[in-house]
Motif scaffolding. Structure first.
Motif, PDB file in Angstrom:
ATOM      1  N   ALA A   1       0.841  -1.196   0.000  1.00 17.73           N
ATOM      2  CA  ALA A   1       0.000   0.000   0.000  1.00 17.73           C
ATOM      3  C   ALA A   1       0.876   1.245   0.000  1.00 17.73           C
ATOM      4  CB  ALA A   1      -0.913   0.019   1.223  1.00 17.73           C
ATOM      5  N   ALA A   2       0.318   2.334  -0.501  1.00 19.78           N
ATOM      6  CA  ALA A   2       1.001   3.614  -0.390  1.00 19.78           C
ATOM      7  C   ALA A   2       0.983   4.062   1.071  1.00 19.78           C
ATOM      8  CB  ALA A   2       0.319   4.657  -1.266  1.00 19.78           C
ATOM      9  N   THR A   3       2.054   4.730   1.480  1.00 17.17           N
ATOM     10  CA  THR A   3       2.144   5.284   2.833  1.00 17.17           C
ATOM     11  C   THR A   3       2.061   6.798   2.734  1.00 17.17           C
ATOM     12  OG1 THR A   3       3.555   3.454   3.543  1.00 17.17           O
ATOM     13  CG2 THR A   3       3.538   5.422   4.929  1.00 17.17           C
ATOM     14  N   LEU A   4       1.035   7.379   3.352  1.00 22.03           N
ATOM     15  CA  LEU A   4       0.795   8.815   3.273  1.00 22.03           C
ATOM     16  C   LEU A   4       1.285   9.476   4.550  1.00 22.03           C
ATOM     17  CD1 LEU A   4      -2.868   8.619   1.881  1.00 22.03           C
ATOM     18  CD2 LEU A   4      -0.708   8.527   0.621  1.00 22.03           C
ATOM     19  N   LEU A   5       2.056  10.539   4.401  1.00 20.75           N
ATOM     20  CA  LEU A   5       2.613  11.255   5.547  1.00 20.75           C
ATOM     21  C   LEU A   5       2.155  12.704   5.489  1.00 20.75           C
ATOM     22  CD1 LEU A   5       5.498   9.509   4.255  1.00 20.75           C
ATOM     23  CD2 LEU A   5       5.607   9.544   6.738  1.00 20.75           C
ATOM     24  N   THR A   6       1.375  13.102   6.488  1.00 23.88           N
ATOM     25  CA  THR A   6       0.855  14.455   6.556  1.00 23.88           C
ATOM     26  C   THR A   6       1.197  15.067   7.914  1.00 23.88           C
ATOM     27  OG1 THR A   6      -0.995  13.823   5.119  1.00 23.88           O
ATOM     28  CG2 THR A   6      -1.191  15.905   6.322  1.00 23.88           C
ATOM     29  N   ASP A   7       2.118  16.015   7.914  1.00 20.65           N
ATOM     30  CA  ASP A   7       2.528  16.681   9.143  1.00 20.65           C
ATOM     31  C   ASP A   7       2.952  15.668  10.215  1.00 20.65           C
ATOM     32  OD1 ASP A   7       3.002  19.064  10.558  1.00 20.65           O
ATOM     33  OD2 ASP A   7       1.095  18.923  11.613  1.00 20.65           O
ATOM     34  N   VAL A   8       3.711  14.660   9.794  1.00 13.74           N
ATOM     35  CA  VAL A   8       4.189  13.628  10.722  1.00 13.74           C
ATOM     36  C   VAL A   8       5.412  14.161  11.454  1.00 13.74           C
ATOM     37  CG1 VAL A   8       5.113  11.303  10.938  1.00 13.74           C
ATOM     38  CG2 VAL A   8       3.308  11.770   9.277  1.00 13.74           C
ATOM     39  N   ARG A   9       5.344  14.216  12.759  1.00 19.16           N
ATOM     40  CA  ARG A   9       6.412  14.803  13.556  1.00 19.16           C
ATOM     41  C   ARG A   9       7.299  13.702  14.138  1.00 19.16           C
ATOM     42  NH1 ARG A   9       5.804  20.222  14.520  1.00 19.16           N
ATOM     43  NH2 ARG A   9       3.962  21.067  13.436  1.00 19.16           N
ATOM     44  N   VAL A  10       8.575  13.777  13.790  1.00 20.77           N
ATOM     45  CA  VAL A  10       9.536  12.754  14.175  1.00 20.77           C
ATOM     46  C   VAL A  10      10.647  13.404  14.998  1.00 20.77           C
ATOM     47  CG1 VAL A  10      11.157  11.014  13.342  1.00 20.77           C
ATOM     48  CG2 VAL A  10       9.037  11.453  12.073  1.00 20.77           C
ATOM     49  N   PRO A  11      10.888  12.943  16.220  1.00 21.92           N
ATOM     50  CA  PRO A  11      11.961  13.534  17.038  1.00 21.92           C
ATOM     51  C   PRO A  11      13.318  13.429  16.343  1.00 21.92           C
ATOM     52  CG  PRO A  11      10.547  12.143  18.376  1.00 21.92           C
ATOM     53  CD  PRO A  11      10.139  11.909  16.955  1.00 21.92           C
ATOM     54  N   LEU A  12      14.154  14.383  16.624  1.00 19.78           N
ATOM     55  CA  LEU A  12      15.500  14.411  16.062  1.00 19.78           C
ATOM     56  C   LEU A  12      16.235  13.106  16.336  1.00 19.78           C
ATOM     57  CD1 LEU A  12      17.671  16.161  14.630  1.00 19.78           C
ATOM     58  CD2 LEU A  12      18.339  17.003  16.889  1.00 19.78           C
ATOM     59  N   GLY A  13      15.977  12.515  17.478  1.00 16.84           N
ATOM     60  CA  GLY A  13      16.642  11.272  17.852  1.00 16.84           C
ATOM     61  C   GLY A  13      16.209  10.071  17.048  1.00 16.84           C
ATOM     62  N   GLN A  14      15.213  10.217  16.174  1.00 18.09           N
ATOM     63  CA  GLN A  14      14.782   9.116  15.316  1.00 18.09           C
ATOM     64  C   GLN A  14      15.252   9.292  13.873  1.00 18.09           C
ATOM     65  OE1 GLN A  14      10.828   8.550  18.051  1.00 18.09           O
ATOM     66  NE2 GLN A  14      10.560   8.160  15.874  1.00 18.09           N
ATOM     67  N   ARG A  15      16.131  10.256  13.661  1.00 20.08           N
ATOM     68  CA  ARG A  15      16.849  10.299  12.384  1.00 20.08           C
ATOM     69  C   ARG A  15      17.975   9.277  12.454  1.00 20.08           C
ATOM     70  NH1 ARG A  15      20.058  15.324  11.906  1.00 20.08           N
ATOM     71  NH2 ARG A  15      21.707  13.955  12.688  1.00 20.08           N
ATOM     72  N   ILE A  16      18.079   8.468  11.428  1.00 23.56           N
ATOM     73  CA  ILE A  16      19.096   7.421  11.396  1.00 23.56           C
ATOM     74  C   ILE A  16      20.259   7.894  10.526  1.00 23.56           C
ATOM     75  CG2 ILE A  16      19.587   5.010  10.879  1.00 23.56           C
ATOM     76  CD1 ILE A  16      17.489   5.487  13.090  1.00 23.56           C
ATOM     77  N   GLY A  17      21.411   8.040  11.142  1.00 24.11           N
ATOM     78  CA  GLY A  17      22.575   8.549  10.418  1.00 24.11           C
ATOM     79  C   GLY A  17      22.549  10.060  10.355  1.00 24.11           C
ATOM     80  N   ALA A  18      23.562  10.620   9.721  1.00 19.83           N
ATOM     81  CA  ALA A  18      23.657  12.070   9.598  1.00 19.83           C
ATOM     82  C   ALA A  18      22.651  12.592   8.586  1.00 19.83           C
ATOM     83  CB  ALA A  18      25.073  12.469   9.178  1.00 19.83           C
ATOM     84  N   GLU A  19      22.267  13.855   8.756  1.00 19.05           N
ATOM     85  CA  GLU A  19      21.375  14.469   7.775  1.00 19.05           C
ATOM     86  C   GLU A  19      22.070  14.487   6.413  1.00 19.05           C
ATOM     87  OE1 GLU A  19      18.657  17.833   8.756  1.00 19.05           O
ATOM     88  OE2 GLU A  19      19.857  18.900   7.266  1.00 19.05           O
ATOM     89  N   GLY A  20      21.349  14.039   5.400  1.00 22.19           N
ATOM     90  CA  GLY A  20      21.891  14.014   4.052  1.00 22.19           C
ATOM     91  C   GLY A  20      22.532  12.705   3.643  1.00 22.19           C
ATOM     92  N   ASP A  21      22.691  11.777   4.592  1.00 23.14           N
ATOM     93  CA  ASP A  21      23.321  10.490   4.280  1.00 23.14           C
ATOM     94  C   ASP A  21      22.314   9.391   3.975  1.00 23.14           C
ATOM     95  OD1 ASP A  21      25.777  11.594   4.601  1.00 23.14           O
ATOM     96  OD2 ASP A  21      26.206  10.661   6.551  1.00 23.14           O
TER      97      ASP A  21
END
Length: 394
Positions: A211-231
């Motif tokens: 199924a398609a996954t729709l994301l609307t104003d989904v707020r994700v804490p900084l600590g749930q970014r995996i790896g460095a920004e841009g990687d």
């Protein structure tokens, strides 16, 4: 009959026997019915998790099975020969855990990965978009930093386990930089604003929800970014390279199952007073099918051994995915031919195998993209190196 395997250790041989028992007792009795009804077998994944089959290629220290890819892929093949939807699901789950393991911090890995690998959590991998399938760098889903949160907006297409997963590994654009503008995020299924669209009505793998996954104003804490920004893109593509081997193994399992049905049918079905397997024209077709299955298996295992040895394997993974899935399409089509009119009915599973094999030429990078990957390596002149590796990885 089951494939003949030369396993690297007694432990891995015992593992294959366990997988065959689970396939016979848990998967095969319900595969045809669930594929017919389109029912997603979530409890099967829980069973596989309890048996330790959802984390095989990850180290034991993080809750995995500590098995080399050579072994993990043969487990996938065994699962694929019993039920392709489940085997693909295991491969996708492994792919969804890969960024966290390879790029996550020690704290992130310790917090989330053990439950993911233990069967408590089922993952989904959100990379493709409707206009950015083979070209993920063209994605439009964005993640905008707002204080200590990222706000995600967009839509991801063709999400395996969409609406069924407990967590989503989501790739989103954090800048317009072509090479370093995409980041990776771990998003729980209950995050407000994350919604799975109506499941796709597919030709095959109907027991696997897509199924398609729709994301609307989904707020994700900084600590749930995996790896460095841009990687994120490099992390995702690294996982996909290994994931192609997973699909190659599953496709080989489907082809093996089709061959087994065709051989058994040819031994029992009689024409002109003898079993059809005694007719040269038919048995030569079966021989070609067997050759394709064995060559597919050898190709993906060769690539897996390079991965296990720490050698470059991108070209070999592309070749394995190309060869195994093209061979699976040929073998399953020929299996229908061997069964004749019976093969075209749903009384036998070969028509389902043929429908399942088709999509394997498409996802995890179409086979046309695999040819692009192979050709680029040839143009760079990276093939042909001779390497010695001590130990069984050789």
């Amino acid at each position: 009959m089951p494939a003949h395997r030369l396993m690297p250790t007694q432990e891995s041989a015992d593992l294959i026997r366990l997988v065959r028992d689970i396939a016979a007792d848990v998967l095969l009795p319900r595969a045809a019915e669930d594929e017919t009804t389109g029912r997603f077998p979530r409890e099967v994944f829980a069973t596989l998790g309890k048996a330790g089959l959802l984390g095989l290629p990850f180290p034991e220290a993080v809750g995995g099975g500590g098995q080399p890819y050579e072994v993990y892929l043969q487990v996938l093949e065994e699962l694929g020969s019993a039920w392709a939807s489940v085997a693909v699901g295991v491969s996708v789950h492994t792919l969804s855990c890969s960024p966290l393991f390879h790029a996550g911090t020690a704290e992130q890995v310790g917090q989330w990965l053990p439950d993911m690998l233990g069967g408590e959590q089922l993952g989904a991998f959100c990379l493709s978009e409707t206009h950015a399938g083979s070209d993920p760098a063209a994605m439009r889903t964005r993640a905008v930093l707002d204080g200590d949160l990222y706000v995600l907006d967009g839509a991801k297409a063709w999400t395996t386990h969409g609406g069924q997963a407990d967590f989503y590994t989501v790739l989103a654009r954090t800048s317009d930089d072509e090479r370093h503008g995409i980041s990776c995020f771990l998003v729980p299924a209950d995050a407000p604003g994350l919604v799975a669209d109506t499941p796709e009505r597919k030709m095959g793998l109907t027991g696997s929800t897509t199924a398609a996954t729709l994301l609307t104003d989904v707020r994700v804490p900084l600590g749930q970014r995996i790896g460095a920004e841009g990687d994120g893109l490099s992390v995702a593509l690294a996982g996909l390279t290994a994931g192609r081997l997973g699909i190659a193994a599953v496709a080989t399992g489907v082809a093996q199952a089709a061959l087994d049905v065709a051989v058994e049918y040819a031994r029992q079905r009689e024409t002109f007073g003898r079993p059809i397997i005694d007719h040269q024209g038919l048995v030569f077709l079966l021989a070609d099918m067997a050759a394709r299955v064995e060559s597919a298996r050898a190709t993906y295992l060769s690539a897996a051994r390079r991965l296990d040895a720490g050698l470059p394997f991108a070209q070999q993974a592309a070749i394995a995915k190309l060869v195994a899935t093209d061979h699976a399409m040929a073998v399953t089509t020929d299996a229908v031919q061997v069964l004749g009119g019976a093969g075209y009915t749903k009384e036998f599973p070969v028509e389902r195998f043929m429908r399942e094999a088709k999509v394997m030429q498409i996802f995890e990078g179409t086979n046309q993209i695999q040819r692009v990957v192979i050709a680029r390596d040839l143009c760079r002149g990276t093939a042909g190196a001779v390497t010695h590796v001590d130990g069984p990885a050789c």
